[in-house]
Design an enzyme around this catalytic site. Structure first.
Site, PDB file in Angstrom:
ATOM      1  N   GLU A 109      62.969  69.610  -5.799  1.00  0.00           N
ATOM      2  CA  GLU A 109      63.806  70.236  -4.771  1.00  0.00           C
ATOM      3  C   GLU A 109      65.200  69.658  -4.942  1.00  0.00           C
ATOM      4  O   GLU A 109      65.407  68.472  -4.694  1.00  0.00           O
ATOM      5  CB  GLU A 109      63.256  69.921  -3.380  1.00  0.00           C
ATOM      6  N   ASP A 126      59.740  66.300  -3.573  1.00  0.00           N
ATOM      7  CA  ASP A 126      60.578  66.436  -2.387  1.00  0.00           C
ATOM      8  C   ASP A 126      61.905  65.689  -2.575  1.00  0.00           C
ATOM      9  O   ASP A 126      61.930  64.577  -3.096  1.00  0.00           O
ATOM     10  CB  ASP A 126      59.813  65.843  -1.186  1.00  0.00           C
TER      11      ASP A 126
END
Ligand code: ISL
Length: 522
Positions: free
Chosen positions: A266, A208
Site C-alpha cells: 500500500e 500495510d
C-alpha cells in the site's frame, strides 16, 4: 516463468473479514464464513484473495492493531480454519494473500506492554519510538506530527501504564504504536511472521502502509501541519523515507525463497518516480496506487490516471495495479453520484478497469454495486477516526457494512444473529447476491461476464495500450491484443468505435454508446 508472475494480470478480491460472511452467529464475519462462500468466489471468477488482517488483535482499528502476528484472532476462527481456507481455496484455483501490518503493533502486544513497564533507554523501549517531551517537564510532544486519525501522533506514558514520562509515537491510533525499524529485532520478527504464513501455504502479502516504517533521523517537525484526517502528501516526513527501500529489499529476499509468492504494497506516494522505486525488481512485486479511485468520472481525469499509473511503474519493468475502492474509501457508487447515475458510472468504470493491462483489486461488495452507508447511527460507529476526531469525522465504517447474501430483510443471510455488527439498509434487498444472480443485467452478472472474458479472450493479451482520438468527454483505447474499450463521460450518446460489441455496461442501440456507459469491442 509465466506462472511465476501470475499476479501481473490477476483479479484480486479483497475480503474485509468482519463484513463478508458470519459462520458462528455472533454478527461478525469470520474465516468459516469465507470458507462457506468460496463457491461464490469461484463463480465470480477471481484469481486470488486479499484478506484484511485476521491475526490476533484487540480490534481498535479493525484488526490493523495486531498483538500476535502469528495466530488467528478468535473473532475470526483459528489456525485450523485458516489452513482449511488455504486448502479449499487452492482446490478451487484461488490463491490467498493476507494483510500484514509492519509499521506498528497493537498497544497490547507483549513487546509494548514490556516497553511501557521498562524505563527510558531500555532494550524494550528500543523496539518502539519513545522520546522525551519538549518544554518544561517534558509535557509537550517531542515534535509536531499529527496522527493520520486526528490529534497528536504522540501519547505520553502515564503512571497507570508503566514508567511514566516519555512519549511514544503512533502515526495512527494511540493503540497502534510505531515500531522502530532501525532495530534488527523488529525486522527479524517480521521475517519470522512472513515465513510462518508462507510455510502454511499463503501465496503472498498485502503490506500495510508500505511507505511507512522508516522514520527520518531526528524526527524533524513537519513544515506544514496537515490537519485533514487520513491525508498526507509527498513532503510529509512521516512517510516515504529513503531507508524504507532497504527494508523492502530485505523482505523481498524472504519472499524469493517461496516461488510464486507476491507482495503488494500500500503506497500512497504521488510522485511517479518515487512511486516506481517501490516496485524495482528487488523490492515489492506490486504497489497499489489510488489514482483511478481518486479520479472523478471525467474523461481527462480518467485518462491521466491511467497514463500516470502505467508511467509510474513501466520504467522499472513492473506492472500497474488498478483499484476503484477499498475498506478505507467511499464506495464508488456513492462517489460517482449515487441515485441512478452512480451505479451506471460504477458499471462503466468497472469495465474500464477490467479492460486495462495489469492487476485489478475488487473490494467485496463492489461487485454488488453497494453504496456507502452514510446514515449509520452514531452508537454503532467503530472506526477510531470517529473518536479521535472528537466526533467531527464519521470515519470509514460506511464502506464496511456487511455483504447482503440472500433473503428480503437485514441481515440478508450474512449472519444467523438478529443483527450484523454494522446494520444493513433494508433497501439492500434488491442488491443481494441471490437477487443479482437471477438478473442478467445486474452489476454482479456484469462483473462475472467481464472477469470471464478478461481471462479467456486473446484480445486481452499484452501490456500495451493506445488511445484513440475520441469526442470530447469520452475516451477509448485499444490493447495490444486487440480489445477496444470506450467510455462515455459526456452528456450525450456517442458513436461506438468500429468492431463487434463484446460486452457493454448498458444496452447499446443503433451503434451508440449511452451516457455514463462503457463498452468492450473486438
Ligand atoms: O485511508 C487513507 C486515505 O483515505 C489512508 O490515509 C490510510 O489511512 C493509510 O494509508 C493507511 O491505511 C492502512 O493502514 C491503517 C488502517 O487503518 C487502514 O485500514 C489500512 O488500509 C493503519 O494500519
Amino acid at each position: 516463468d509465466a506462472d511465476g508472475e501470475w499476479w501481473r494480470s490477476a483479479v484480486f478480491y479483497q475480503v474485509y473479514p468482519r463484513s463478508f460472511a458470519d459462520s458462528n452467529g455472533d454478527g461478525v464475519g469470520d474465516l468459516g464464513g469465507l470458507v462457506d462462500r468460496l463457491g461464490y468466489l469461484e463463480l465470480l471468477g477471481i484469481d486470488a484473495l486479499w484478506i484484511c488482517p485476521v491475526m490476533r488483535s484487540p480490534m481498535a482499528d479493525g484488526g490493523y492493531d495486531v498483538d500476535d502476528p502469528r495466530d488467528i484472532d478468535p473473532l475470526f476462527g483459528d489456525l485450523a480454519v485458516f489452513d482449511e481456507l488455504i486448502a479449499e481455496a487452492h482446490d478451487r484455483g484461488i490463491r490467498v494473500t493476507m494483510d500484514l501490518v509492519p509499521n506498528h503493533t497493537s498497544s497490547r502486544h507483549p513487546w509494548f506492554t514490556a516497553a511501557l513497564a521498562a524505563g527510558p533507554d531500555s532494550p524494550e523501549r528500543a523496539r518502539y519510538i519513545f522520546r522525551d517531551g519538549r518544554g518544561p517537564g517534558g509535557d509537550q510532544p517531542p515534535n509536531n506530527w499529527p496522527s493520520i486519525f486526528g490529534g497528536p501522533a504522540w501519547t505520553r506514558v502515564t503512571e497507570a501504564d508503566g514508567r511514566p514520562g516519555q512519549w511514544y509515537l503512533h502515526i495512527f491510533a494511540a493503540e497502534q504504536p510505531d515500531l522502530n525499524w532501525d532495530n534488527p529485532e523488529v525486522i527479524a520478527d517480521f521475517e519470522q511472521t512472513m515465513r510462518f504464513w508462507l510455510d502454511r501455504g499463503v501465496d503472498g502479502f498485502r503490506i500495510d502502509v508500505a511507505h511507512g516504517m522508516a522514520k527520518p533521523s531526528g524526527l524533524p517537525d513537519m513544515e506544514r501541519v496537515e490537519t485533514k484526517m487520513l491525508v498526507h502528501d509527498d513532503t510529509d516526513p512521516r512517510f516515504n523515507n529513503p531507508a524504507v527501500h532497504d527494508i523492502h529489499r530485505r523482505l523481498r529476499k524472504v519472499l524469493d525463497e517461496y516461488p510464486g509468492a507476491v507482495s503488494i504494497g500500500e503506497v500512497w506516494v504521488d510522485d511517479n518516480t518515487r512511486f516506481g522505486e517501490y516496485v524495482r525488481p528487488d523490492e515489492l512485486h506490486l504497489a497499489f496506487n489510488f489514482r483511478l479511485a481518486e479520479a472523478a468520472y471525467d474523461a481527462a481525469e480518467i485518462r491521466a490516471a491511467v497514463n500516470n499509473s502505467i508511467e509510474a511503474v513501466h520504467t522499472v519493468g513492473a506492472g500497474p495495479t488498478w483499484t476503484l475502492s477499498n475498506h478505507d474509501i467511499e464506495r464508488e457508487v456513492t462517489r460517482y453520484g449515487g441515485g441512478t447515475v452512480g451505479p451506471a458510472r460504477a458499471r462503466a468504470m468497472m469495465l474500464l478497469e477490467l479492460a486495462l493491462p495489469g492487476a485489478v483489486f475488487v473490494y467485496n461488495g463492489s461487485e454488488l454495486g453497494l453504496p456507502n452507508v452514510d446514515d449509520l447511527p452514531d452508537e454503532v460507529l467503530q472506526d477510531p477516526v470517529w473518536e479521535r476526531s472528537g466526533h467531527t469525522e464519521r470515519g470509514r465504517d460506511g464502506c464496511r457494512v456487511p455483504m447482503p447474501w440472500e433473503g428480503k430483510r437485514p441481515p440478508f443471510g450474512f449472519t444467523t444473529a438478529e443483527r450484523s455488527w454494522l446494520p444493513m439498509p433494508a433497501q439492500w434487498a434488491e442488491l443481494t447476491v441471490e437477487a443479482q444472480l437471477e438478473r442478467l443485467d445486474s452489476m454482479l452478472s456484469l462483473y462475472r461476464m467481464a472477469i470471464e472474458l478478461r481471462s479467456s479472450r486473446p484480445e486481452f493479451a499484452g501490456s500495451g495500450l493506445d488511445w484513440y482520438g475520441s469526442p470530447a468527454d469520452c475516451l477509448a483505447f485499444r490493447r495490444t491484443g486487440g480489445l477496444v474499450c470506450a467510455l462515455n463521460a459526456s452528456g450525450a450518446p456517442i458513436p461506438l468505435p468500429p468492431g463487434e460489441v463484446l460486452l457493454a455496461s448498458a444496452p447499446i442501440e443503433g451503434n451508440m454508446l449511452p451516457v455514463d456507459a462503457a463498452a468492450w469491442l473486438v
